[in-house]
Write a protein that holds these residues in place. Structure first.
Motif, PDB file in Angstrom:
ATOM      1  N   SER A 138       0.824  -1.216   0.000  1.00  0.00           N
ATOM      2  CA  SER A 138       0.000   0.000   0.000  1.00  0.00           C
ATOM      3  C   SER A 138       0.859   1.267   0.000  1.00  0.00           C
ATOM      4  O   SER A 138       0.328   2.371   0.054  1.00  0.00           O
ATOM      5  N   THR A 139       2.182   1.099  -0.036  1.00  0.00           N
ATOM      6  CA  THR A 139       3.102   2.240   0.013  1.00  0.00           C
ATOM      7  C   THR A 139       3.747   2.452  -1.359  1.00  0.00           C
ATOM      8  O   THR A 139       4.540   1.628  -1.798  1.00  0.00           O
ATOM      9  N   PRO A 140       3.393   3.529  -2.069  1.00  0.00           N
ATOM     10  CA  PRO A 140       3.986   3.767  -3.390  1.00  0.00           C
ATOM     11  C   PRO A 140       5.495   3.946  -3.306  1.00  0.00           C
ATOM     12  O   PRO A 140       6.030   4.406  -2.302  1.00  0.00           O
ATOM     13  N   LEU A 141       6.145   3.582  -4.383  1.00  0.00           N
ATOM     14  CA  LEU A 141       7.588   3.711  -4.482  1.00  0.00           C
ATOM     15  C   LEU A 141       7.904   4.818  -5.494  1.00  0.00           C
ATOM     16  O   LEU A 141       7.289   4.905  -6.545  1.00  0.00           O
ATOM     17  N   THR A 142       8.866   5.662  -5.154  1.00  0.00           N
ATOM     18  CA  THR A 142       9.278   6.744  -6.047  1.00  0.00           C
ATOM     19  C   THR A 142      10.736   6.550  -6.446  1.00  0.00           C
ATOM     20  O   THR A 142      11.601   6.355  -5.587  1.00  0.00           O
ATOM     21  N   VAL A 143      10.983   6.582  -7.734  1.00  0.00           N
ATOM     22  CA  VAL A 143      12.334   6.440  -8.279  1.00  0.00           C
ATOM     23  C   VAL A 143      12.707   7.734  -8.993  1.00  0.00           C
ATOM     24  O   VAL A 143      11.949   8.237  -9.820  1.00  0.00           O
ATOM     25  N   THR A 144      13.861   8.291  -8.671  1.00  0.00           N
ATOM     26  CA  THR A 144      14.351   9.492  -9.340  1.00  0.00           C
ATOM     27  C   THR A 144      15.505   9.123 -10.260  1.00  0.00           C
ATOM     28  O   THR A 144      16.409   8.380  -9.871  1.00  0.00           O
ATOM     29  N   LEU A 145      15.448   9.654 -11.491  1.00  0.00           N
ATOM     30  CA  LEU A 145      16.451   9.342 -12.502  1.00  0.00           C
ATOM     31  C   LEU A 145      17.148  10.625 -12.938  1.00  0.00           C
ATOM     32  O   LEU A 145      16.667  11.323 -13.833  1.00  0.00           O
ATOM     33  N   PRO A 146      18.250  10.980 -12.311  1.00  0.00           N
ATOM     34  CA  PRO A 146      18.973  12.182 -12.746  1.00  0.00           C
ATOM     35  C   PRO A 146      19.410  12.036 -14.196  1.00  0.00           C
ATOM     36  O   PRO A 146      19.783  10.944 -14.630  1.00  0.00           O
ATOM     37  N   PRO A 147      19.361  13.090 -14.993  1.00  0.00           N
ATOM     38  CA  PRO A 147      19.736  12.991 -16.411  1.00  0.00           C
ATOM     39  C   PRO A 147      21.175  12.506 -16.581  1.00  0.00           C
ATOM     40  O   PRO A 147      22.044  12.797 -15.755  1.00  0.00           O
ATOM     41  N   ALA A 148      21.401  11.745 -17.647  1.00  0.00           N
ATOM     42  CA  ALA A 148      22.762  11.329 -17.972  1.00  0.00           C
ATOM     43  C   ALA A 148      23.600  12.579 -18.228  1.00  0.00           C
ATOM     44  O   ALA A 148      23.127  13.548 -18.805  1.00  0.00           O
ATOM     45  N   SER A 149      24.835  12.550 -17.818  1.00  0.00           N
ATOM     46  CA  SER A 149      25.646  13.758 -17.842  1.00  0.00           C
ATOM     47  C   SER A 149      26.409  13.955 -19.144  1.00  0.00           C
ATOM     48  O   SER A 149      27.055  14.979 -19.338  1.00  0.00           O
ATOM     49  N   ASP A 150      26.357  12.972 -20.065  1.00  0.00           N
ATOM     50  CA  ASP A 150      27.198  13.098 -21.252  1.00  0.00           C
ATOM     51  C   ASP A 150      26.590  13.983 -22.332  1.00  0.00           C
ATOM     52  O   ASP A 150      27.289  14.575 -23.127  1.00  0.00           O
ATOM     53  N   ARG A 151      25.251  14.095 -22.381  1.00  0.00           N
ATOM     54  CA  ARG A 151      24.617  14.926 -23.405  1.00  0.00           C
ATOM     55  C   ARG A 151      23.113  15.003 -23.166  1.00  0.00           C
ATOM     56  O   ARG A 151      22.562  14.354 -22.288  1.00  0.00           O
TER      57      ARG A 151
END
Length: 209
Positions: A138-151
């Protein structure tokens, strides 16, 4: 000394102008294509310039035999192109017209870097020696995806354990509710800004209480 031989060399005729030139942005190149010319048995040449008043520069080999060319050194920003047909004497036809494209990211021959992943509390990534269950169905999961740094990138493709395939998103945050307790895997890969080329995947494991 041999006998003298007289031959009349025909004047070179004008080759037909190439048609259908298009420019398509790819992450690894700007792809140029045009229509086949029935009189292009001796090839084509490709020219480029970046500024409206700049001189045109030949970027292809002396003779291109295919009706396509990948500009792997295309600059960021505006670039214009034209193609000419060569006759048997190396004379160039007139160009049909100019195609102009604008790039927002530099050309690169490599796939995008894999993204990093951050799990929001209460969930934590499993390690080799620790995989404690957290949260619950019953507990949602949050995933953060920082942008790739190459371009610059278009977005991501991701999937959780049990998914039939990848889901595409341009967001850097993914929210998901676990269907039940147990161990899960989250896999994500970066998608190119042009062409949809995918980079290597990043995978994490976590456990739901």
């Amino acid at each position: 000394m041999s006998d003298t031989v007289t031959a009349t060399r025909p004047a070179p005729g004008e080759s037909p102008t190439p048609t259908g030139l298009t420019g398509t942005l790819r992450d690894s190149a700007t792809a140029l294509t045009w229509n086949f010319s029935t009189d292009a048995h001796y090839g084509y040449r490709v020219y480029r310039r970046t500024g409206t008043n700049d001189a045109w520069t030949r970027i292809s080999a002396d003779k291109v035999t295919a009706t396509l060319y990948d500009d792997t050194t295309a600059p960021v920003g505006r670039a214009s192109y034209y193609v000419v047909v060569l006759d048997q004497y190396g004379n160039e036809s007139a160009p049909e017209g100019v195609v102009t494209v604008t790039r927002e990211t530099p050309v690169t021959s490599t796939a995008p870097l894999p993204p990093t992943i951050t799990l929001a509390a209460p969930y934590t990534e499993c390690t080799a020696n620790d995989c404690v269950a957290h949260g619950g169905s019953s507990t949602p999961l949050t995933v953060t995806l920082p942008p790739a740094s190459d371009r610059l990138i278009w977005g991501y493709e991701y999937k959780f354990t049990g998914d039939a395939g990848y889901t595409r998103t341009t967001d850097s945050t993914v929210m998901w509710t676990p269907p039940a307790s147990g161990s899960y895997t989250f896999t994500v890969r970066t998608v190119d800004y042009y062409g949809g080329r995918r980079g290597a995947a990043t995978t994490i494991q976590f456990k739901v209480g």
